[in-house]
Design a protein around this motif. Structure first.
Motif, short mmCIF file in Angstrom:
data_model
loop_
_atom_site.label_atom_id
_atom_site.label_comp_id
_atom_site.label_asym_id
_atom_site.label_seq_id
_atom_site.Cartn_x
_atom_site.Cartn_y
_atom_site.Cartn_z
N SER A 166 9.44 8.77 -1.32
CA SER A 166 9.11 7.59 -0.50
C SER A 166 7.63 7.25 -0.63
N TYR A 167 7.30 6.03 -0.27
CA TYR A 167 5.92 5.53 -0.33
C TYR A 167 5.42 5.31 1.09
N ASN A 168 4.20 5.73 1.36
CA ASN A 168 3.61 5.56 2.69
C ASN A 168 2.82 4.25 2.74
N VAL A 169 3.36 3.28 3.49
CA VAL A 169 2.67 2.02 3.75
C VAL A 169 2.71 1.85 5.27
N PRO A 170 1.70 2.38 6.00
CA PRO A 170 1.72 2.30 7.46
C PRO A 170 1.92 0.87 7.96
N LEU A 171 2.59 0.73 9.09
CA LEU A 171 2.94 -0.58 9.63
C LEU A 171 1.75 -1.53 9.73
N PRO A 172 0.57 -1.10 10.24
CA PRO A 172 -0.55 -2.05 10.29
C PRO A 172 -0.93 -2.58 8.91
N LEU A 173 -0.89 -1.73 7.90
CA LEU A 173 -1.21 -2.15 6.53
C LEU A 173 -0.14 -3.09 6.00
N LEU A 174 1.11 -2.76 6.25
CA LEU A 174 2.21 -3.62 5.83
C LEU A 174 2.10 -4.99 6.49
N SER A 175 1.72 -4.99 7.77
CA SER A 175 1.59 -6.25 8.51
C SER A 175 0.50 -7.14 7.92
N GLU A 176 -0.58 -6.54 7.47
CA GLU A 176 -1.69 -7.31 6.90
C GLU A 176 -1.42 -7.78 5.48
N HIS A 177 -0.58 -7.07 4.75
CA HIS A 177 -0.36 -7.36 3.33
C HIS A 177 1.12 -7.53 3.00
N THR A 178 1.87 -8.15 3.91
CA THR A 178 3.31 -8.30 3.74
C THR A 178 3.66 -9.04 2.45
#
Length: 197
Positions: A45-57
Motif C-alpha cells: 500500500s501507499y501512504n497518502v495521508p488524508l490532509p495531503l490527499l485533500s490538497e492534491h486530489t
C-alpha cells in the motif's frame, strides 16, 4: 479515470486479499498518518495521508486507474478520501471495511512496525480524561470545572457534524506522533505508478 458520478462502495478484507493476487492494476492508498502507517499497513500500500490527499486530489486522481482501495483505521477517513476522489472523477474507489486492522485480522498480508496507539484511540483517551476530570473536579473542587466537560462535549458534537477533528490534528502534532516523517506530495503521490488512461 471514470465518470464523475460517485458510487458508494465498500470492500471486505477477504475480497481485497483475493484482488492482491488477481489484479495488477490494484492501488491501495492508506490515508492515515505516517506514524499509523509505520505501525501497521497493508503490504504494497501507499501512504497518502488524508490532509495531503485533500490538497492534491487532482494530482493523485491523474495517476489512478480503475481499481483503487482506500484504507484507514475504521473507514471514516477513507470515506472522506473516496468522496474527494469521486469529485475529481474517480468514481470506482472502494473503502476497505475494518481498515488496516480488519485486513490484518482477516489474515491479510501486512507489515507491522512498533506498536503505537492509533490517533482515534488517543482522541478518545484525551476526550474521556478531560470530561472525567471536569466532572470530578466540578464535584470536589469547583462547580465551574464542569465547564470542561461541556466544552469537550461541544467539540465532539461539532467534530461529528463537520466530520473533522481538531483534537486529532492537535494530537497528530505531538512529539510521540512525529516519530515517522510525514510524506510530501512528491514522495507520496509520485511513488504511485501512473495507471490512468
Amino acid at each position: 479515470m471514470t465518470s464523475a458520478s460517485p458510487t458508494i462502495t465498500t470492500l471486505e478484507p477477504g475480497t481485497l486479499r483475493q484482488w492482491t493476487t488477481e489484479h495488477e492494476d490494484l492501488v491501495i492508498i492508506d490515508v492515515r498518518s505516517a506514524v499509523e502507517f509505520a505501525s501497521l499497513h497493508i503490504a504494497g500500500s501507499y501512504n497518502v495521508p488524508l490532509p495531503l490527499l485533500s490538497e492534491h486530489t487532482a494530482d493523485l486522481a491523474a495517476r489512478l486507474g480503475e481499481r483503487v482501495v482506500l484504507v484507514c483505521q475504521s473507514g471514516a477517513r477513507a470515506e472522506q478520501a473516496r468522496q474527494r476522489l469521486a469529485a475529481a472523477g474517480i468514481g470506482t474507489a472502494y473503502v476497505l471495511t475494518g481498515g488496516a486492522p480488519g485486513f490484518a485480522d482477516a489474515s491479510g498480508d501486512v507489515v507491522r512496525g512498533a506498536a503505537r496507539w492509533d490517533l482515534e484511540r488517543q482522541v478518545r483517551m484525551v476526550a474521556g480524561s478531560l470530561v472525567l476530570t471536569g466532572l470530578v473536579g466540578g464535584r470536589f473542587v469547583s462547580p465551574k470545572l464542569r465547564t470542561v466537560a461541556g466544552v469537550i462535549g461541544t467539540g465532539l458534537t461539532f467534530s461529528a457534524a463537520s466530520n473533522t477533528c481538531a483534537m486529532g490534528k492537535a494530537l497528530a502534532a505531538m512529539p510521540w506522533n512525529k516519530i515517522a516523517e510525514e510524506p510530501t506530495a512528491a514522495t507520496a503521490i509520485n511513488q504511485i505508478p501512473t495507471l490512468s488512461a
